[in-house]
Every structure is written in C-alpha cells, then in structure tokens.
Design an enzyme around this catalytic site. Structure first.
Site, PDB file in Angstrom:
ATOM      1  N   GLU A 271      47.766  68.281  83.719  1.00 11.55           N
ATOM      2  CA  GLU A 271      47.983  68.332  82.272  1.00 11.55           C
ATOM      3  C   GLU A 271      48.526  67.000  81.758  1.00 11.55           C
ATOM      4  O   GLU A 271      49.368  66.383  82.403  1.00 11.55           O
ATOM      5  CB  GLU A 271      49.013  69.434  82.010  1.00 11.55           C
ATOM      6  CG  GLU A 271      49.144  69.872  80.580  1.00 11.55           C
ATOM      7  CD  GLU A 271      50.173  70.995  80.467  1.00 11.55           C
ATOM      8  OE1 GLU A 271      49.780  72.171  80.551  1.00 11.55           O
ATOM      9  OE2 GLU A 271      51.366  70.701  80.314  1.00 11.55           O
TER      10      GLU A 271
ATOM     11  N   TYR B   5      46.541  67.061  73.398  1.00 12.39           N
ATOM     12  CA  TYR B   5      46.766  67.804  74.639  1.00 12.39           C
ATOM     13  C   TYR B   5      45.474  67.827  75.458  1.00 12.39           C
ATOM     14  O   TYR B   5      44.401  68.087  74.916  1.00 12.39           O
ATOM     15  CB  TYR B   5      47.190  69.239  74.312  1.00 12.39           C
ATOM     16  CG  TYR B   5      47.260  70.140  75.529  1.00 12.39           C
ATOM     17  CD1 TYR B   5      48.452  70.294  76.230  1.00 12.39           C
ATOM     18  CD2 TYR B   5      46.129  70.801  76.002  1.00 12.39           C
ATOM     19  CE1 TYR B   5      48.521  71.087  77.365  1.00 12.39           C
ATOM     20  CE2 TYR B   5      46.182  71.591  77.139  1.00 12.39           C
ATOM     21  CZ  TYR B   5      47.379  71.728  77.812  1.00 12.39           C
ATOM     22  OH  TYR B   5      47.439  72.502  78.934  1.00 12.39           O
TER      23      TYR B   5
END
Ligand code: GDP
Ligand code: MN
Length: 378
Positions: free
Chosen positions: A189, A101
């Site tokens: 993101e 992530y």
C-alpha cells in the site's frame, strides 16, 4: 509478516518507485545526524506496525536537525495503539499538492490480486471506503496474464489529470504490482502517493505485508522481521509452533486442529460469548505445547475463562492432560478452566485430571456454555 515503513521504502526504492530519501534512527542523536546529513526539513515518523500514526501524533515535521532531535526524543518511547515506538524514520519532508491512495491485496473471493486506487488518499481513506466507496476504483488482475500497461494507465487516470503525472503513476503501479507478486505479498500500500509542486509523484508512506507461507523463499525479507515490534504472545506462539491469533474477547480457547478451533470460536459466539483468541495446538500432542498455550492465554488480561477442546485422534488426550497438569502446577490459573477431551486415551486423560476437579462437559455445546457462564460475563 509485516515490515516497517523504512524497510518497505528500501524495497520500493530498489524497485524504482520514487521515495524521499531518509534513514532509520533508534536515538535522538541518530535522528539529529540523519537530518543534518539530509540538510533539509524532515519528517520524523514512528515505525510501528499499525496504521494511523499521523493522527496518533507519531508523524511530525521538523524544520532542522535540532528540531528533529527534539521530536525524536518525544516520539521514541511513545505508545501508539498499544505498541511502543522503538525506531523513527527521519526522511526528507516534501511539499504536497495532492494525496492519492494505491493498494494491492489478494481478493480471496475472486482468487485474484485486486488493485485499489483513489484520488481521495491520505489519513482518512478508511472513512472514504466506508462513506463514499464509489471514490475507490478497483481492478482485478488475472494472475496468469499479470498487469498490463494500459490497465495501469487507466488506473493512473483516476488519480491525476496531468499526462506526465499519469505516466509516472502508471509506472509506479506496474512496479508496485511487480513487488506484490515477487515477494509473496498479501498487502502492499502507498498512502499517500503524492504529487509535488514540481510535478513529481512519490510514495511518502509504504506498507508491505508478506504471506508467512511464502517466507521460506523470501530470505531477505524474513531477515527484516523486527521481533521487538511484534506482539510478544504471537512471537512466543510461533516459536512453539502454535497457530495463535489474539482477539478481543474473554474466553480463551485451546483446541487441536484449525477446523475445530474455528467451530469452537463459532459456538462461543453462538452462545453469546466472545473468544479471546484462535489457538490451534496442531496435530501432535506434545504436552509442552499445551503448557505454552496456557502461558500465552493466561498472559492476556482480558481472559476470564479458558475452554480446552480436544478431539483425540493422532493427538492423545492423555498427553494433553499431562500438559494441563503441568500448566496448573506452573501457572496456577485463577480463571476457571473448562476441559472437554474426547477420543484417543480419553479415560486415561480423565484419570490424570481427576485430582483437579475441573469443570467438564460431555458435549461441545455443554462445554462452551459452561465456559461462558463461569466467565461471569453476561
Ligand atoms: P500514517 O498516518 O501512519 O498513515 O502516516 P503517513 O506517513 O501516511 O503520514 C500521515 C500524513 O502526514 C500524510 O497523509 C500527510 O498528509 C502527512 N505527511 C507525511 N509526510 C509528509 C511530508 O513529507 N510532507 C507533508 N507536507 N506532509 C506529510
Ligand atoms: Mn499513511
């Protein structure tokens, strides 16, 4: 403003962040054609402004173009968390070794961009954040100095061991920060950032939100806006120049001024209610704005009572009252409407509203309590 994954990936690609090739389709036939062109197994991915598409069945693997067509047929029109899927991204499927992530948001407390990385990426990142926050590493970036290469490399070491993958990842983080900064982003993101058996590192999901206040200088991105994919009430509010945010409660609020709107919502909560929205009609008092505000709030099926709280300064209470009258004539609300109007031209406003016999209150506390009790919700 949010852009779709396929749009964010175009921006990533132009900025040199590796993403699998693909294209967007609005019909099963288009999906077939894209998959045929790619000539590889593909993922068919719902393009909606919401996370967790995978778990909701909106991200599927297709072995070939025929299968992609069938899946597109299934995913287009699907409802994911209240949003209808109108587009799918058809993109080359990749083999995944690990999922990490990487995200950047603006941290208001420190007034700095914060980069967050975790080697435990993928669909359960929220759970990781809640249960094992130590697995998420953060770096606060000095906005004047910007992100330094050694800092990006330190972050990359948290994600991969293999030195070539660390280098690739550090490069991706640098480029991602650059995008974040240049497009006035409030959030960017990659989840997941994956490694492949061949040692490549690529972004197979992409999320990008832009600060609306920066849109005037982000013309290219402003053009990406997909009104079809946004909440119709929020689109209407923006067109009418109202600041509106939908919430989950049942007391609709129409207020002038952001500070008073916040206070009103706080009081609704304080007296045991739940606000259905934030709505600021702004400083001017065009009756048309009140009309639109009422229309938007009445279109929310959760609303059981409406609280109109106006402190007249530049805003004239009689203008607001005329807006309320117009709304009653036009929409004939079936829920109780509690009105508190005070300040400039308030007597005139009372006169305009007198024939409607609306529940009123002299104090803000009284108005809030009345709206909650009339809503019939304990
Ligand atoms: P999200 O659920 O909205 O976050 O959608 P993602 O694009 O992140 O996809 C969800 C999950 O599907 C990912 O975390 C992967 O595990 C899986 N996935 C997505 N694309 C691929 C792919 O090309 N290959 C493989 N093997 N899995 C994928
Ligand atoms: Mn994802």
């Amino acid at each position: 403003m949010k852009v779709h994954e396929y749009q964010a990936k175009q921006i990533f690609d132009q900025a040199g962040i590796p993403v699998p090739p693909g294209d967007v389709a609005t019909s099963p036939t288009e999906a077939f054609e894209i998959a045929e062109r790619l000539n590889k197994p593909v993922m068919v991915k719902a393009q909606v402004h919401v996370g967790g598409r995978g778990k909701a069945g909106g991200v599927k693997f297709a072995e070939n173009a025929e299968a992609a067509k069938v899946l597109a047929q299934k995913i287009l029109g699907m409802d994911i968390k209240g949003l209808t899927v109108k587009k799918v991204l058809v993109t080359e499927a990749v083999e995944i070794i690990s999922e990490a992530y990487v995200g950047i948001i603006l941290d208001r407390a420190t007034q700095k961009p914060v980069i967050m990385v975790s080697s435990a990426g993928g669909v359960d990142i929220e759970e990781v954040a809640a249960k094992t926050p130590e697995k998420i590493h953060k770096l606060f970036v000095d906005p004047v100095v910007g992100l330094r290469e050694y800092q990006a490399r330190n972050l990359a070491y948290k994600l991969f061991r293999e030195i070539s993958q660390v280098r690739k990842t550090a490069d991706i983080i640098m480029r991602l920060y650059d995008i974040f900064w240049k497009v006035d982003s409030s959030l960017v993101e990659i989840n997941p950032l994956i490694s492949t058996p061949g040692g490549d590192v690529l972004a197979i999901d992409a999320k990008l939100n832009i600060d609306d206040n920066g849109l005037f200088r982000q013309k290219n991105i402003a053009e990406m806006r997909d009104l079809d994919a946004e909440d119709p009430a929020e689109v209407k509010a923006r067109e009418a120049d109202l600041s509106y945010v939908k919430l989950d409660g049942n007391i609709g609020c129409i207020v002038n001024g952001a500070g008073l709107a916040m206070t009103t919502m706080d009081l609704v909560k304080h007296y045991g209610g739940e606000p259905a929205n934030f709505l600021d009609i702004g400083g001017s008092s065009n009756p048309g704005k009140v009309l639109t505000a009422m229309q938007i709030i009445l279109s929310d099926p959760n609303v059981r009572a409406i609280l109109i709280n106006i402190f007249g300064g530049i805003t004239r209470c009689d203008d607001v009252a005329n807006g309320i009258v117009a709304a009653f004539n036009e929409y004939k609300p079936s829920v109780p409407v509690v009105v508190r109007l005070t300040g400039t031209n308030e007597e005139e406003a009372q006169r305009i509203l007198s024939s409607f016999k609306l529940p009123t209150a002299d104090t803000l506390d009284g108005a809030v309590k009345k709206a909650i009790s009339l809503s019939g919700i304990e």
